[in-house]
Design an enzyme around this catalytic site. Structure first.
Site, PDB file in Angstrom:
ATOM      1  N   GLY A  50       0.916  -1.249   0.020  1.00 24.34           N
ATOM      2  CA  GLY A  50      -0.045   0.092   0.059  1.00 24.34           C
ATOM      3  C   GLY A  50       0.843   1.384   0.014  1.00 24.34           C
ATOM      4  N   CYS A  96       6.287  -0.352   6.669  1.00 20.34           N
ATOM      5  CA  CYS A  96       5.814   0.666   5.738  1.00 20.34           C
ATOM      6  C   CYS A  96       6.983   1.091   5.032  1.00 20.34           C
ATOM      7  CB  CYS A  96       5.679   1.776   7.049  1.00 20.34           C
ATOM      8  SG  CYS A  96       4.852   3.339   6.235  1.00 20.34           S
ATOM      9  N   LEU A  97       6.633   1.444   3.709  1.00 17.06           N
ATOM     10  CA  LEU A  97       7.604   1.919   3.046  1.00 17.06           C
ATOM     11  C   LEU A  97       8.478   3.166   3.310  1.00 17.06           C
ATOM     12  CD1 LEU A  97       5.743   1.324  -0.654  1.00 17.06           C
ATOM     13  CD2 LEU A  97       7.574  -0.205   0.388  1.00 17.06           C
ATOM     14  N   HIS A 138      -4.161   1.508   8.033  1.00 23.95           N
ATOM     15  CA  HIS A 138      -2.625   1.855   7.920  1.00 23.95           C
ATOM     16  C   HIS A 138      -2.510   2.849   6.859  1.00 23.95           C
ATOM     17  CE1 HIS A 138       1.811   1.258   7.826  1.00 23.95           C
ATOM     18  NE2 HIS A 138       1.714   1.891   6.856  1.00 23.95           N
ATOM     19  N   GLU A 139      -2.868   2.764   5.967  1.00 18.62           N
ATOM     20  CA  GLU A 139      -2.990   3.867   4.764  1.00 18.62           C
ATOM     21  C   GLU A 139      -3.740   5.062   4.890  1.00 18.62           C
ATOM     22  OE1 GLU A 139      -0.464   3.523   2.948  1.00 18.62           O
ATOM     23  OE2 GLU A 139      -0.507   1.337   3.054  1.00 18.62           O
ATOM     24  N   HIS A 142      -1.824   7.349   7.300  1.00 14.03           N
ATOM     25  CA  HIS A 142      -0.933   8.212   6.633  1.00 14.03           C
ATOM     26  C   HIS A 142      -1.752   9.787   6.195  1.00 14.03           C
ATOM     27  CE1 HIS A 142       2.582   6.248   6.099  1.00 14.03           C
ATOM     28  NE2 HIS A 142       2.140   5.192   5.657  1.00 14.03           N
TER      29      HIS A 142
HETATM   30 NI    NI Z   1       2.896   3.279   5.672  1.00 12.78          NI
END
Ligand code: NI
Length: 175
Positions: A50, A96-97, A138-139, A142
């Protein structure tokens, strides 16, 4: 005409821009579709499940996800809103990226119902569970300027912050 896709730079924690509140998308036009394509390109290249626009320093309510094992089933959420949450909670390991190579357990709602617009501006609603439910929550965090490490203890968060700053410094030196 298909726009050319471009890989975008992903902000790394503790970059303060990750704490920006995203604004709703006013109209799903070619500009937004281009952003969606770029987010997908960036997410697949980074092998993530994601990516929120916030993570590429675009502060609009746009998320892309793909929780399929074949990596061929993208889910695009524009202006997502959670309309229902299960009382039941579930703990899952998250990454997480924007916080590379860090994984830890976070408790979230086991199931959520999300209403959003798709890439053609069409409204739809999905019921998410399992990894998809984790990813949606999670997204969406953000978009509110929240990174998953904020659910961890202050001690863990400080260690992660130090590690990420060190990693960034080492990379800059290597350039
Ligand atoms: Ni993330």
């Amino acid at each position: 005409m298909r726009p050319t896709m471009a890989k975008l730079n992903i902000l790394r924690y503790p970059d303060p821009r990750l704490h920006t509140l995203a604004k709703p998308v006013a109209a799903v036009d070619d500009r937004v579709r281009r952003l969606v394509e770029d987010l997908l390109e960036t997410m697949y290249a980074a092998e993530g499940v994601g990516l929120a626009a916030t993570q590429v320093d675009v502060h609009e309510r746009v998320i892309v996800m793909d929780t399929s094992s074949e990596r061929d089933n993208p889910l695009i959420l524009i202006n997502p809103e959670i309309t229902a949450r299960s009382v039941e909670l579930a703990v899952a390991e998250e990454g997480c990226l924007s916080v590379p190579q860090i994984y830890d357990k976070v408790e979230r709602h086991a199931r959520v119902t999300v209403r959003a617009l798709g890439r053609d501006g069409e409204a739809f609603e999905i019921e998410a569970e399992g990894l998809t439910a984790v990813c949606v929550q999670h997204e969406m965090d953000h978009l509110l300027g929240k990174v998953f490490v904020e659910y961890l203890s202050p001690l863990k968060r400080d260690r992660i912050r130090t590690k990420m700053l060190k990693k960034t410094r080492e990379e800059q030196r290597g350039r």
